[in-house]
Design a protein around this motif. Structure first.
Motif, PDB file in Angstrom:
ATOM      1  N   VAL A  29      69.611  53.484  63.612  1.00  0.00           N
ATOM      2  CA  VAL A  29      70.726  54.135  62.919  1.00  0.00           C
ATOM      3  C   VAL A  29      70.958  55.532  63.481  1.00  0.00           C
ATOM      4  N   ASP A  30      69.879  56.236  63.779  1.00  0.00           N
ATOM      5  CA  ASP A  30      70.007  57.576  64.352  1.00  0.00           C
ATOM      6  C   ASP A  30      70.653  57.522  65.745  1.00  0.00           C
ATOM      7  N   ARG A  31      70.242  56.555  66.534  1.00  0.00           N
ATOM      8  CA  ARG A  31      70.735  56.453  67.912  1.00  0.00           C
ATOM      9  C   ARG A  31      72.185  55.977  67.977  1.00  0.00           C
ATOM     10  N   THR A  32      72.537  55.027  67.128  1.00  0.00           N
ATOM     11  CA  THR A  32      73.869  54.422  67.228  1.00  0.00           C
ATOM     12  C   THR A  32      74.929  55.100  66.359  1.00  0.00           C
ATOM     13  N   HIS A  33      74.496  55.770  65.282  1.00  0.00           N
ATOM     14  CA  HIS A  33      75.458  56.377  64.370  1.00  0.00           C
ATOM     15  C   HIS A  33      75.254  57.888  64.193  1.00  0.00           C
ATOM     16  N   ASN A  34      74.284  58.472  64.920  1.00  0.00           N
ATOM     17  CA  ASN A  34      73.951  59.894  64.738  1.00  0.00           C
ATOM     18  C   ASN A  34      73.686  60.208  63.271  1.00  0.00           C
ATOM     19  N   LEU A  35      73.002  59.278  62.610  1.00  0.00           N
ATOM     20  CA  LEU A  35      72.785  59.386  61.165  1.00  0.00           C
ATOM     21  C   LEU A  35      71.286  59.328  60.880  1.00  0.00           C
ATOM     22  N   ILE A  89      68.421  58.713  58.308  1.00  0.00           N
ATOM     23  CA  ILE A  89      68.189  58.083  57.004  1.00  0.00           C
ATOM     24  C   ILE A  89      66.700  58.184  56.652  1.00  0.00           C
ATOM     25  N   GLY A  90      66.405  58.124  55.366  1.00  0.00           N
ATOM     26  CA  GLY A  90      65.023  58.213  54.906  1.00  0.00           C
ATOM     27  C   GLY A  90      64.333  56.865  54.957  1.00  0.00           C
ATOM     28  N   PRO A  91      63.005  56.863  54.721  1.00  0.00           N
ATOM     29  CA  PRO A  91      62.236  55.616  54.796  1.00  0.00           C
ATOM     30  C   PRO A  91      62.653  54.576  53.768  1.00  0.00           C
ATOM     31  N   ARG A  92      63.104  55.007  52.592  1.00  0.00           N
ATOM     32  CA  ARG A  92      63.525  54.039  51.583  1.00  0.00           C
ATOM     33  C   ARG A  92      64.819  53.334  51.999  1.00  0.00           C
ATOM     34  N   THR A  93      65.736  54.092  52.594  1.00  0.00           N
ATOM     35  CA  THR A  93      66.984  53.488  53.069  1.00  0.00           C
ATOM     36  C   THR A  93      66.711  52.547  54.230  1.00  0.00           C
ATOM     37  N   ALA A  94      65.798  52.942  55.115  1.00  0.00           N
ATOM     38  CA  ALA A  94      65.439  52.078  56.248  1.00  0.00           C
ATOM     39  C   ALA A  94      64.830  50.771  55.746  1.00  0.00           C
ATOM     40  N   GLU A  95      63.975  50.868  54.740  1.00  0.00           N
ATOM     41  CA  GLU A  95      63.360  49.655  54.184  1.00  0.00           C
ATOM     42  C   GLU A  95      64.412  48.754  53.538  1.00  0.00           C
ATOM     43  N   LEU A  96      65.371  49.349  52.834  1.00  0.00           N
ATOM     44  CA  LEU A  96      66.443  48.575  52.217  1.00  0.00           C
ATOM     45  C   LEU A  96      67.270  47.841  53.271  1.00  0.00           C
ATOM     46  N   LEU A  97      67.577  48.533  54.368  1.00  0.00           N
ATOM     47  CA  LEU A  97      68.310  47.894  55.463  1.00  0.00           C
ATOM     48  C   LEU A  97      67.547  46.711  56.027  1.00  0.00           C
ATOM     49  N   LYS A  98      66.252  46.910  56.237  1.00  0.00           N
ATOM     50  CA  LYS A  98      65.406  45.834  56.765  1.00  0.00           C
ATOM     51  C   LYS A  98      65.462  44.612  55.858  1.00  0.00           C
ATOM     52  N   ILE A  99      65.362  44.840  54.542  1.00  0.00           N
ATOM     53  CA  ILE A  99      65.324  43.736  53.593  1.00  0.00           C
ATOM     54  C   ILE A  99      66.678  43.050  53.467  1.00  0.00           C
ATOM     55  N   GLY A 151      73.472  58.777  54.958  1.00  0.00           N
ATOM     56  CA  GLY A 151      72.419  59.673  55.411  1.00  0.00           C
ATOM     57  C   GLY A 151      73.009  61.005  55.826  1.00  0.00           C
ATOM     58  N   ALA A 152      72.220  61.778  56.568  1.00  0.00           N
ATOM     59  CA  ALA A 152      72.673  63.080  57.046  1.00  0.00           C
ATOM     60  C   ALA A 152      73.206  62.937  58.471  1.00  0.00           C
ATOM     61  N   HIS A 153      74.477  63.289  58.657  1.00  0.00           N
ATOM     62  CA  HIS A 153      75.075  63.231  59.987  1.00  0.00           C
ATOM     63  C   HIS A 153      74.403  64.281  60.863  1.00  0.00           C
ATOM     64  N   ARG A 154      73.795  63.839  61.969  1.00  0.00           N
ATOM     65  CA  ARG A 154      72.931  64.721  62.743  1.00  0.00           C
ATOM     66  C   ARG A 154      73.642  65.949  63.315  1.00  0.00           C
ATOM     67  N   PRO A 155      74.833  65.838  63.904  1.00  0.00           N
ATOM     68  CA  PRO A 155      75.467  67.061  64.428  1.00  0.00           C
ATOM     69  C   PRO A 155      75.856  68.063  63.347  1.00  0.00           C
ATOM     70  N   SER A 156      76.373  67.556  62.213  1.00  0.00           N
ATOM     71  CA  SER A 156      76.896  68.465  61.185  1.00  0.00           C
ATOM     72  C   SER A 156      75.926  68.716  60.041  1.00  0.00           C
ATOM     73  N   GLY A 157      75.016  67.765  59.803  1.00  0.00           N
ATOM     74  CA  GLY A 157      74.108  67.872  58.665  1.00  0.00           C
ATOM     75  C   GLY A 157      74.742  67.466  57.354  1.00  0.00           C
ATOM     76  N   LEU A 158      76.011  67.043  57.387  1.00  0.00           N
ATOM     77  CA  LEU A 158      76.722  66.649  56.168  1.00  0.00           C
ATOM     78  C   LEU A 158      76.459  65.181  55.846  1.00  0.00           C
TER      79      LEU A 158
END
Length: 340
Positions: free
Chosen positions: A192-198, A200-210, A228-235
């Motif tokens: 998610v970080d690589r493809t969307h510059n986003l 996310i926390g471990p709980r969100t990652a686990e939810l996506l996996k499931i 999640g938090a947009h990496r360039p802006s932090g928003l």
């Protein structure tokens, strides 16, 4: 004071702790997380309550997994986690301290085994015995492990995947791979970080996996919107993640698990390999619940593969068989035993 003399079995996992009590069955199942405050690390919360705090606490709080990759990473916090668990099960001031059976990964070192024993005894147990996770999983799944027949068990936990071929009550060949459900979560977060510059926390990652993840490229397509938090802006920002996009990220740890299973099969005697091909591979542990995982193993290794009933509790239920064995032979020796 609480009078408590029943034996206790503990699946002390990287992600979850599951407790079996003699005569009662599974009595506790929650995240193996502990929350502490400040430099003195005052205890704030344990288990489910601490898990709800992950990623949502001010700077003075920490949420910690005291076990990593199946072994103790923080001895002090592991002891506190165990002490809290025993208090919840036995009462704060039991008249009789319990005898405890704890599961450990197949490949732990003697130093790691000693650390588990010490942590359990210091937490309040009268005695402690260790059993390997794949053996416990086999017992909990109802396999007849005492027969002269090869049985293969793959237990995919939060921090490790344990693979073993079992016959006549012993492990013929085994391996412990430092890949598990948490590895899947980390792979999802990196994707998610690589493809969307986003971020996310471990709980969100686990939810996506499931909800979206799958072990096969051709699995039914699913999609989920995550924030999640947009990496360039932090928003805050949201993104849609699909099964097809997520598969390459999950495939890398899956390949590592498949390689580990293959290596154990290659070291298995021919007669037992034939038994395994006939009976199939048994999958246990929370990581095995990844969608289509049994089909992926079966297709990749060309060996029938099935998922155990209630794979999350197989290991803990297996400790019940060990406790029964202890009861049959008497607890006189077990009271001073610290063997594993």
């Amino acid at each position: 004071m609480a009078l408590f003399s029943r034996g206790i079995g503990i699946d002390l996992g990287t992600a979850n702790i599951v407790v079996f009590v003699e005569g009662k069955g599974i009595v506790l199942q929650e995240p193996s997380v502990i929350a502490v405050e400040g430099e003195e690390r005052s205890l704030v919360a344990v288990g489910e309550e601490a898990y709800r705090m992950v990623g949502r606490t001010p700077g003075r709080y920490q949420t910690v997994h005291p076990l990593r990759e199946g072994v103790i990473a923080d001895f002090g916090l592991t002891q506190r986690l165990l002490a809290h668990t025993l208090q919840r099960v036995c009462g704060r001031h039991p008249l009789v301290r319990p005898d405890v059976v704890v599961c450990v990964p197949a490949g732990v070192t003697s130093v790691e085994r000693r650390a588990v024993l010490d942590a359990v005894l210091r937490a309040g147990a009268r005695s402690c015995e260790l059993i390997s996770e794949p053996m416990a999983a086999a017992l909990g799944a109802g396999l007849e492990v005492s027969e002269p027949r090869g049985r293969m068990v793959v237990d995919i936990g939060g921090g490790t995947t344990d693979v073993a071929v079992i016959s006549m009550g012993g492990e013929v060949a085994s391996a412990s791979i430092r890949v598990g459900g948490n590895t899947f979560d980390a792979a999802v977060a990196r994707h998610v970080d690589r493809t969307h510059n986003l971020t996310i926390g471990p709980r969100t990652a686990e939810l996506l996996k499931i909800k979206v993840g799958a072990a096969r490229a051709g699995a039914e397509s699913r999609e989920l919107e995550v924030t999640g938090a947009h990496r360039p802006s932090g928003l805050p920002k949201s993104a849609h993640v699909t099964s097809e996009a997520l598969f390459p990220a999950l495939d890398e740890p899956i390949q590592a698990i498949l390689a580990g299973i293959r290596s154990v099969l290659e070291r298995t005697p021919a007669e037992m390999a034939a038994d395994i091909y006939e009976d199939g591979i048994l999958l246990t542990g929370g990581g095995s619940l990844l969608r289509d995982f049994p089909q992926r193993v079966s297709e990749s290794l060309e060996v029938p593969t099935r998922l155990a009933d209630d794979p999350l509790t197989c290991v803990a239920r297996g400790t019940g068989h060990v406790l029964e064995s202890l009861a049959r032979r008497g607890r006189a020796g077990a009271a001073v035993a610290t063997r594993g």
